[in-house]
Design an enzyme around this catalytic site. Structure first.
Site, PDB file in Angstrom:
ATOM      1  N   SER A  52      -5.237  -0.371  15.088  1.00 27.20           N
ATOM      2  CA  SER A  52      -4.150  -1.107  15.746  1.00 27.20           C
ATOM      3  C   SER A  52      -4.756  -1.960  16.845  1.00 27.20           C
ATOM      4  O   SER A  52      -5.866  -1.657  17.341  1.00 27.20           O
ATOM      5  CB  SER A  52      -3.159  -0.113  16.358  1.00 27.20           C
ATOM      6  OG  SER A  52      -2.296  -0.760  17.280  1.00 27.20           O
TER       7      SER A  52
ATOM      8  N   TYR B  78      -0.596   7.697  21.129  1.00 30.78           N
ATOM      9  CA  TYR B  78      -0.867   6.736  20.046  1.00 30.78           C
ATOM     10  C   TYR B  78      -2.109   5.900  20.368  1.00 30.78           C
ATOM     11  O   TYR B  78      -3.022   5.762  19.537  1.00 30.78           O
ATOM     12  CB  TYR B  78       0.357   5.833  19.851  1.00 30.78           C
ATOM     13  CG  TYR B  78       0.241   4.845  18.718  1.00 30.78           C
ATOM     14  CD1 TYR B  78       0.503   5.223  17.400  1.00 30.78           C
ATOM     15  CD2 TYR B  78      -0.137   3.519  18.949  1.00 30.78           C
ATOM     16  CE1 TYR B  78       0.401   4.313  16.351  1.00 30.78           C
ATOM     17  CE2 TYR B  78      -0.240   2.602  17.915  1.00 30.78           C
ATOM     18  CZ  TYR B  78       0.035   3.005  16.620  1.00 30.78           C
ATOM     19  OH  TYR B  78      -0.066   2.099  15.578  1.00 30.78           O
TER      20      TYR B  78
HETATM   21  P1  NAD Z   1       5.365   3.377   8.342  1.00 30.57           P
HETATM   22  O1  NAD Z   1       6.081   4.386   9.153  1.00 30.57           O
HETATM   23  O2  NAD Z   1       6.126   2.587   7.343  1.00 30.57           O
HETATM   24  O3  NAD Z   1       4.115   3.999   7.594  1.00 30.57           O
HETATM   25  C1  NAD Z   1       3.451   5.154   7.975  1.00 30.57           C
HETATM   26  C2  NAD Z   1       3.322   6.017   6.745  1.00 30.57           C
HETATM   27  O4  NAD Z   1       2.530   7.151   7.051  1.00 30.57           O
HETATM   28  C3  NAD Z   1       4.667   6.519   6.250  1.00 30.57           C
HETATM   29  O5  NAD Z   1       4.789   6.289   4.872  1.00 30.57           O
HETATM   30  C4  NAD Z   1       4.621   8.009   6.552  1.00 30.57           C
HETATM   31  O6  NAD Z   1       5.370   8.799   5.654  1.00 30.57           O
HETATM   32  C5  NAD Z   1       3.131   8.268   6.425  1.00 30.57           C
HETATM   33  N1  NAD Z   1       2.732   9.507   7.055  1.00 30.57           N
HETATM   34  C6  NAD Z   1       3.112   9.996   8.275  1.00 30.57           C
HETATM   35  N2  NAD Z   1       2.577  11.196   8.482  1.00 30.57           N
HETATM   36  C7  NAD Z   1       1.839  11.485   7.390  1.00 30.57           C
HETATM   37  C8  NAD Z   1       1.043  12.599   7.012  1.00 30.57           C
HETATM   38  N3  NAD Z   1       0.908  13.668   7.812  1.00 30.57           N
HETATM   39  N4  NAD Z   1       0.423  12.567   5.812  1.00 30.57           N
HETATM   40  C9  NAD Z   1       0.546  11.496   4.991  1.00 30.57           C
HETATM   41  N5  NAD Z   1       1.300  10.433   5.297  1.00 30.57           N
HETATM   42  C10 NAD Z   1       1.930  10.432   6.484  1.00 30.57           C
HETATM   43  O7  NAD Z   1       4.684   2.408   9.416  1.00 30.57           O
HETATM   44  P2  NAD Z   1       3.562   1.282   9.230  1.00 30.57           P
HETATM   45  O8  NAD Z   1       3.832   0.267  10.257  1.00 30.57           O
HETATM   46  O9  NAD Z   1       3.460   0.853   7.824  1.00 30.57           O
HETATM   47  O10 NAD Z   1       2.241   2.057   9.676  1.00 30.57           O
HETATM   48  C11 NAD Z   1       1.095   2.176   8.867  1.00 30.57           C
HETATM   49  C12 NAD Z   1      -0.151   2.201   9.737  1.00 30.57           C
HETATM   50  O11 NAD Z   1      -0.282   0.950  10.401  1.00 30.57           O
HETATM   51  C13 NAD Z   1      -0.131   3.264  10.829  1.00 30.57           C
HETATM   52  O12 NAD Z   1      -1.419   3.853  10.952  1.00 30.57           O
HETATM   53  C14 NAD Z   1       0.198   2.468  12.069  1.00 30.57           C
HETATM   54  O13 NAD Z   1      -0.295   3.085  13.233  1.00 30.57           O
HETATM   55  C15 NAD Z   1      -0.517   1.175  11.765  1.00 30.57           C
HETATM   56  N6  NAD Z   1      -0.041   0.024  12.534  1.00 30.57           N
HETATM   57  C16 NAD Z   1       1.199  -0.501  12.341  1.00 30.57           C
HETATM   58  C17 NAD Z   1       1.583  -1.595  13.095  1.00 30.57           C
HETATM   59  C18 NAD Z   1       2.917  -2.259  12.914  1.00 30.57           C
HETATM   60  O14 NAD Z   1       3.225  -3.198  13.675  1.00 30.57           O
HETATM   61  N7  NAD Z   1       3.741  -1.879  11.963  1.00 30.57           N
HETATM   62  C19 NAD Z   1       0.732  -2.150  14.037  1.00 30.57           C
HETATM   63  C20 NAD Z   1      -0.523  -1.565  14.225  1.00 30.57           C
HETATM   64  C21 NAD Z   1      -0.906  -0.491  13.464  1.00 30.57           C
END
Ligand code: NAD
Length: 282
Positions: free
Chosen positions: A167, A180
């Site tokens: 991130s 986080y």
């Molecule tokens: P999201 O909530 O749609 O995706 C996260 C996924 O991780 C979900 O499908 C959830 O079920 C899964 N998950 C949670 N705990 C788990 C576990 N114990 N075992 C297996 N799967 C698990 O959100 P997203 O935005 O798609 O996030 C995906 C990644 O991107 C994350 O690591 C997040 O930190 C990172 N991220 C997202 C953003 C953003 O703006 N959306 C920005 C920076 C980083």
């Protein structure tokens, strides 16, 4: 029109590229958001894909259906990435079904936000356990398999690729989200230290650091016009990112086109890390 629903910019239409043809990929947390988009993009690039999920089998199966339409194999596997036994079983199942692992995308993650004095140990442990320890557990299984197999030149010039989804908060401090930010800062040095250690085995390890991407994790930041206006103050490029933009970055970074790219954090963030507070001269 709600600014969050303005039409997407038109992307160049490139012919389908088979950059990952014949490769076996696993994407954690792939039933939603960025993980889903990466899993689809890898499938479109010719990889067979394991769609890991922790809850909601139906959503994971839908992602698999979409991937199979690209003419590749897809398999949904339930596992909690913070559980060592479940991670080991997931990789064992993948190797039984697909034969090996060429690409790991460590994407699963979550937020549990609180003011620092209210942050519970359970919230701290949950976020570190999934976002950091989960990436370690999956990367360890992948490295074991990459080292066992070595390079298969007709598949890829590297023995394997690990993409850590980090991130912008691996470098931008984030008040109210200390657990986080600590987890993502940890991912940065885990990734770089691992990259240094396994490079001689032709194993490539890199991170993608998304900025604000329109997914369920951050809906409160883009779900209303007021929130979206506030968000844009943090983004020099003045739009939110879309999950498929992370998918395209992942395909390139996992492909042999990026074979000399190793140990980097690739920021895909519309300039969020450019100190946007200074964009009018400070
Ligand atoms: P999201 O909530 O749609 O995706 C996260 C996924 O991780 C979900 O499908 C959830 O079920 C899964 N998950 C949670 N705990 C788990 C576990 N114990 N075992 C297996 N799967 C698990 O959100 P997203 O935005 O798609 O996030 C995906 C990644 O991107 C994350 O690591 C997040 O930190 C990172 N991220 C997202 C953003 C953003 O703006 N959306 C920005 C920076 C980083």
């Amino acid at each position: 029109m709600h600014p969050a629903h303005l039409p997407r910019p038109v992307m160049p239409q490139v012919p389908p590229q088979q950059l990952l043809l014949g490769q076996k990929a696993i994407v954690t947390g792939a039933s939603s958001g960025i993980g889903r988009a990466i899993a689809l993009a890898l499938g479109q690039a010719g990889a067979d894909v394991v769609v890991n999920y922790v809850a909601g089998e139906d959503k994971a199966e839908q992602v698999c259906e979409e991937i199979r339409r690209c003419g590749v194999r897809a398999m949904a596997v339930r596992a909690d990435v913070s559980d060592e036994g479940q991670v080991r079983e997931m990789f064992a199942r993948m190797i039984r079904q697909f034969g090996t692992v060429d690409v790991l995308v460590n994407n699963a993650g979550l937020q549990q936000d609180a003011a620092f004095e209210d942050l519970t140990l359970a919230q701290w442990n949950k976020v570190i356990g999934i976002n950091l320890t989960g990436q370690f557990l999956c990367a360890r299984e992948a490295v074991r398999e990459f080292k066992r197999r070595g390079v298969t030149p007709e598949v890829s010039c590297s023995a394997g690729k690990i993409l850590c989804i980090s991130s912008v908060h691996e470098v931008i401090p984030w008040a109210g989200h200390v657990n986080y930010a600590a987890s993502k800062g940890g991912v940065m040095l885990m990734m770089k230290s691992l990259a240094q250690e396994v490079a001689p085995y032709r194993i490539r390890v890199n991170s993608i650091c998304p900025g604000a991407i329109r997914t369920p994790i951050n809906m409160e930041a883009w779900g209303t016009p007021e929130a979206y206006r506030e968000l844009l103050k943090l983004i020099p490029y003045k739009r939110i990112g879309e999950a498929d933009e992370i998918g395209r970055a992942a395909v390139w970074l996992a492909s042999d086109y990026a074979d000399y790219v190793h140990g980097i954090s690739l920021f895909v963030d519309g300039g969020m890390t450019l100190y946007p507070g200074f964009e009018t001269g400070g």
